[in-house]
Design an enzyme around this catalytic site. Structure first.
Site, PDB file in Angstrom:
ATOM      1  CG  ASP A  76      -3.495  -7.364   6.600  1.00 40.98           C
ATOM      2  OD1 ASP A  76      -3.283  -6.302   5.989  1.00 40.98           O
ATOM      3  OD2 ASP A  76      -2.657  -7.890   7.365  1.00 40.98           O
ATOM      4  CG  ASP A 115      -2.217  -8.532   2.801  1.00 45.55           C
ATOM      5  OD1 ASP A 115      -1.040  -8.841   2.557  1.00 45.55           O
ATOM      6  OD2 ASP A 115      -2.555  -7.447   3.311  1.00 45.55           O
ATOM      7  CD  GLU A 147       2.450  -7.060   7.494  1.00 42.45           C
ATOM      8  OE1 GLU A 147       2.938  -7.129   8.645  1.00 42.45           O
ATOM      9  OE2 GLU A 147       1.406  -6.427   7.243  1.00 42.45           O
ATOM     10  CD  GLU A 214       2.194   0.232   5.279  1.00 47.48           C
ATOM     11  OE1 GLU A 214       2.069  -0.960   4.926  1.00 47.48           O
ATOM     12  OE2 GLU A 214       1.329   0.845   5.939  1.00 47.48           O
TER      13      GLU A 214
HETATM   14  O1  KIV Z   1      -3.359  -4.507   3.636  1.00 48.09           O
HETATM   15  C1  KIV Z   1      -3.015  -3.537   2.946  1.00 48.09           C
HETATM   16  O2  KIV Z   1      -3.819  -2.722   2.499  1.00 48.09           O
HETATM   17  C2  KIV Z   1      -1.596  -3.364   2.679  1.00 48.09           C
HETATM   18  C3  KIV Z   1      -1.185  -2.097   1.992  1.00 48.09           C
HETATM   19  C4  KIV Z   1      -1.090  -1.028   3.012  1.00 48.09           C
HETATM   20  C5  KIV Z   1       0.057  -2.267   1.225  1.00 48.09           C
HETATM   21  O3  KIV Z   1      -0.808  -4.184   3.016  1.00 48.09           O
END
Ligand code: KIV
Length: 297
Positions: A76, A115, A147, A214
């Site tokens: 995302d 994601d 997440e 992260e």
């Molecule tokens: O959306 C993304 O790029 C991420 C990375 C920072 C792991 O979640």
């Protein structure tokens, strides 16, 4: 035994590439062999580091796949990196799915991880399942990421049970930046570090195949990597993670702000600007197109 490991038990005992020292499928093999869950687990067991980059379109995905990047994340982070938003929050399923589809079409070896954007999974495990199914069915992804720790463990359990590999995401979780008070290192101090490890174990126990960490202090990420049987994939989490991920525009020096943890391995932004201004100069001077760049009959 943890669900993903139990299910793959027999498979992860075998060396996935007979005759090869790598746990992961060879790069450049035709037809390419796809990186799968059992390869990630075997890589962890054999101490082989995993590579992951973001990708949001077919041309970059094709290049990263040919370069042997093991996992491509259609993150995302498309929101702030590609769509001009301030952060990841405005990104929708309908914006991400075409990007997932483009990356899936261009990829033969890498595992494509989609994601789940903000608002597409938090309400219930059923909401997460419906969104994840769209990512696999319409996008062609092989796994999803979202997440959270203990609070989404039931979501992970439902998806894993339905045959959908899930990558967790702990530490600084960008979709929660408003409650976290901005982009800040997470897991500092004994209590926070303990909570992060509990979250990681809850994700593993629910069937997650890997966990992104992260902006976590390196010793905390090292501890989480030690206690987990599934791989950790770090971004600003130090060298002891089982793999690393970066947003590709940060890694390639595409210009704009990039975080301290993101090393620039090239200056593609500057090179692209040079190419665009050389093109503009030649068009203005009338030297492009030249004879060989035109059709004469
Ligand atoms: O959306 C993304 O790029 C991420 C990375 C920072 C792991 O979640």
């Amino acid at each position: 035994m943890f669900p993903v490991l139990a299910r793959l038990g027999a498979m992860s005992q075998q060396t996935p590439n007979a005759g090869s020292t790598s746990a992961l499928p060879p790069v450049g093999l035709t037809p390419a062999k796809r990186v799968r869950v059992q390869h990630l687990l075997a890589a962890k067991e054999q101490g082989e580091r995993l590579t992951m980059l973001t990708a949001y379109d077919a041309p970059t995905a094709r290049i990263f796949d040919a370069a042997g990047i093991d996992m491509l994340l259609v993150g995302d982070s498309m929101g702030d990196n590609m769509l001009g938003h301030e952060n990841t929050l405005p990104v929708t399923m309908d914006e991400l799915i075409p990007a997932v589809r483009a990356v899936s079409r261009a990829t033969k070896r890498a595992m494509v991880v989609a994601d789940l954007p903000f608002g597409s999974y938090e309400a219930s495990p059923q909401q997460a399942l419906a969104s994840a199914v769209r990512m696999l069915k319409e996008g062609g992804a092989q796994a999803v990421k979202f997440e959270g720790g203990v609070r989404v463990a039931e979501h992970v359990r439902l998806l894993s049970g339905a045959g959908i590999p899930v990558v967790g995401h702990l530490g600084f979780t960008p979709q929660s930046e408003n409650i976290l008070g901005g982009k800040r290192v997470q897991g500092r101090g004994d209590e926070a570090a303990e909570r992060l490890c509990e979250d990681a174990l809850a994700l593993q126990d629910a069937g997650a195949i890997a966990v992104v960490l992260e902006m976590v202090p390196a010793p905390v990420a090292a501890r989480a990597s030690e206690i987990l049987a599934i791989p950790t994939i770090g971004i600003g989490a130090g060298p002891s993670c089982d793999g690393q991920v970066l947003v590709w525009l940060d890694m390639a020096g595409m210009g704009g702000w990039s975080p301290r943890f993101a090393k620039q391995f090239a200056q593609i932004g500057a090179e692209l600007e040079r190419a665009a201004s050389a093109y503009a100069s030649e068009v203005r001077a009338g030297t492009f197109p030249s004879r060989e760049h035109a059709y004469w009959d």
